[in-house]
Design an enzyme around this catalytic site. Structure first.
Site, PDB file in Angstrom:
ATOM      1  N   LEU A   1      23.463   1.817  38.934  1.00 25.79           N
ATOM      2  CA  LEU A   1      23.843   0.423  38.697  1.00 25.79           C
ATOM      3  C   LEU A   1      23.012  -0.524  39.543  1.00 25.79           C
ATOM      4  O   LEU A   1      22.846  -0.292  40.747  1.00 25.79           O
ATOM      5  CB  LEU A   1      25.324   0.227  39.030  1.00 25.79           C
ATOM      6  CG  LEU A   1      25.793  -1.221  39.214  1.00 25.79           C
ATOM      7  CD1 LEU A   1      25.727  -1.975  37.889  1.00 25.79           C
ATOM      8  CD2 LEU A   1      27.189  -1.287  39.811  1.00 25.79           C
ATOM      9  N   SER A   2      22.513  -1.597  38.951  1.00 25.74           N
ATOM     10  CA  SER A   2      21.896  -2.703  39.654  1.00 25.74           C
ATOM     11  C   SER A   2      20.719  -2.227  40.501  1.00 25.74           C
ATOM     12  O   SER A   2      19.726  -1.759  39.949  1.00 25.74           O
ATOM     13  CB  SER A   2      22.951  -3.421  40.492  1.00 25.74           C
ATOM     14  OG  SER A   2      22.462  -4.648  40.977  1.00 25.74           O
ATOM     15  N   ALA A   3      20.795  -2.300  41.837  1.00 26.49           N
ATOM     16  CA  ALA A   3      19.727  -1.728  42.653  1.00 26.49           C
ATOM     17  C   ALA A   3      19.582  -0.247  42.362  1.00 26.49           C
ATOM     18  O   ALA A   3      18.469   0.295  42.361  1.00 26.49           O
ATOM     19  CB  ALA A   3      20.013  -1.954  44.129  1.00 26.49           C
TER      20      ALA A   3
END
Length: 421
Positions: free
Chosen positions: A166-168
């Site tokens: 997720l995300s980073a």
């Protein structure tokens, strides 16, 4: 949420010094964190038991390895590497993503990589740092070493290794697919960014408003990550919320461009369908052999986070016990299905293929071919109309040809002109 590290952050023992950024980024970082994390208190969920692995290699990226091993595993089990988002950790990701429950059902080994404040003030994977996003060094090498340990210590299958985050962690998933295409069969990037966007842009620019480059340019950046590689590219699923203002939807489009170009595919989807309880739009890009090489899943009405669907149903998973887990669709179930790991569905024909055995509620739709396409129940190719899911030829794409389509399971359509219960 992929944010740069705090200037002067301490360096973990054994890790090389991190790049320092301008002190004024501290103020920006504080504003972004305060905006995104504001909201109601999350609901707590039962903790998943993880096992820490202390010695898995030289670990140049100073990461921590955890394993979730189901009580029953097949011989040479598949592996899924999971990478958390900023401000999270391995335990939070395990408790809320739904992945451990699916590992129990489908029989795969879960490896959770974790970073901390010694590497990044906000516990983000350093997807934007050249010392961490290149083959053979930093955090990328640490994750690769975790895979090697899982294969040797647990007897896992090196040919069925996958990665998601997720995300980073999503951006780091793109890093792993680009730098180690010889290791990962497939990956799922959730609210992430195209590989090497920060080669000539700041992380903040890449996140929002995003960077527009040609598919060929994006693909070249991946090839440059491992110039001697001549094998097949990993299959890639891309998930995002259509209201994400942290890592804006443009990044999903650029990721699509990057990975379709690598596979030599058009940026126009082969087929489109709606999946799940929220009618997530799923665009699939098929290779010549019919395998889904790239998939883009647009989740309606959500912002930045992992889509989950808490509950005990077969298509439900995950929890909302921490920020960035958003109640909508069990993305982890669909990701496991994309990886070819879903053993709970007897009708699942294989990795990346249509999923006619998927449970769902039957429905019937009678309309012109034009209306079916506009509603997402059919696609167009060469002037002809094809039912989403079954791929059945429905004739010319116009308003004069009318068909009845049966939808069962959700998002899978077949011709039912002779009658539809």
């Amino acid at each position: 949420m992929p944010l740069p590290p705090r200037p002067g952050a301490p360096v973990a023992p054994g890790a090389r010094p991190r790049a320092r950024l301008l002190p004024r980024l501290l103020a920006v970082l504080a504003v972004v964190l305060g905006t995104v994390l504001a909201g109601p208190a999350p609901r707590a969920d039962a903790a998943v038991t993880l096992t820490r692995v202390n010695d898995f290699g030289s670990n140049p990226g100073a990461l921590t390895m955890y394993v979730y091993r189901p009580a029953t595993l097949p011989v040479r089990p598949p592996v899924v590497v999971a990478l958390h988002g900023c401000t999270q950790n391995a335990q939070v990701y395990a408790d809320n993503s739904g992945l451990p429950r699916l590992a129990d059902q489908d029989g795969f080994l879960l490896v959770f990589a974790e970073t901390g404040t010694a590497n990044n003030a906000n516990k983000c994977f350093n997807w934007f740092q050249s010392g961490d996003n290149r083959r053979g060094q930093g955090e990328a090498l640490s994750v690769r070493q975790m895979v090697s340990h899982a294969v040797t210590a647990y007897g896992a299958d090196p040919g069925r290794v996958h990665v998601t985050g997720l995300s980073a962690g999503g951006a780091m998933t793109a890093v792993m697919l680009a730098t180690y295409p010889d290791v990962f069969a497939a990956g799922a990037i959730v609210a992430g960014l195209p590989y090497d966007c920060t080669k000539d842009n700041s992380p903040y620019t890449c996140m929002n408003p995003g960077v527009d480059r040609s598919p060929a340019d994006w693909a070249r950046r991946v090839r440059d990550a491992h110039p001697s590689y001549t094998g097949p590219w990993p299959r890639t699923a891309i998930w995002y919320g259509d209201r994400d203002t942290t890592v804006v939807p443009r990044n999903a489009t650029e990721l699509r461009d990057q990975w379709t170009a690598l596979h030599g595919l058009s940026q126009t989807p082969t087929r489109t369908r709606a999946i799940g309880p929220d009618a997530t739009r799923q665009d699939q890009y098929l290779a010549a052999d019919g395998t889904v090489a790239v998939e883009v899943d647009q989740v309606p009405g959500i912002g930045h986070g992992t889509p989950v669907d808490p509950g005990t149903g077969g298509e439900q998973c995950g929890g909302t016990g921490a920020p960035y887990f958003l109640d909508s669709i069990c993305s982890s179930r669909w990701i496991a299905r994309f990886f070819g790991l879903d053993t709970t569905d007897p009708g699942d024909p294989g990795p990346g293929d249509p999923d006619p055995g998927d449970p769902g509620t039957a429905a019937c739709w009678t309309a012109s071919n034009y209306a079916h396409v506009q509603a997402g129940r059919a696609t167009v190719g060469g002037g002809y109309t094809y039912a989403v899911g079954s791929g059945q030829n429905m004739g010319l794409y116009n308003t004069f040809v009318t068909h009845t389509l049966k939808e069962s399971p959700t998002g899978y359509y077949t011709l039912a002109d002779s009658g539809c219960p």
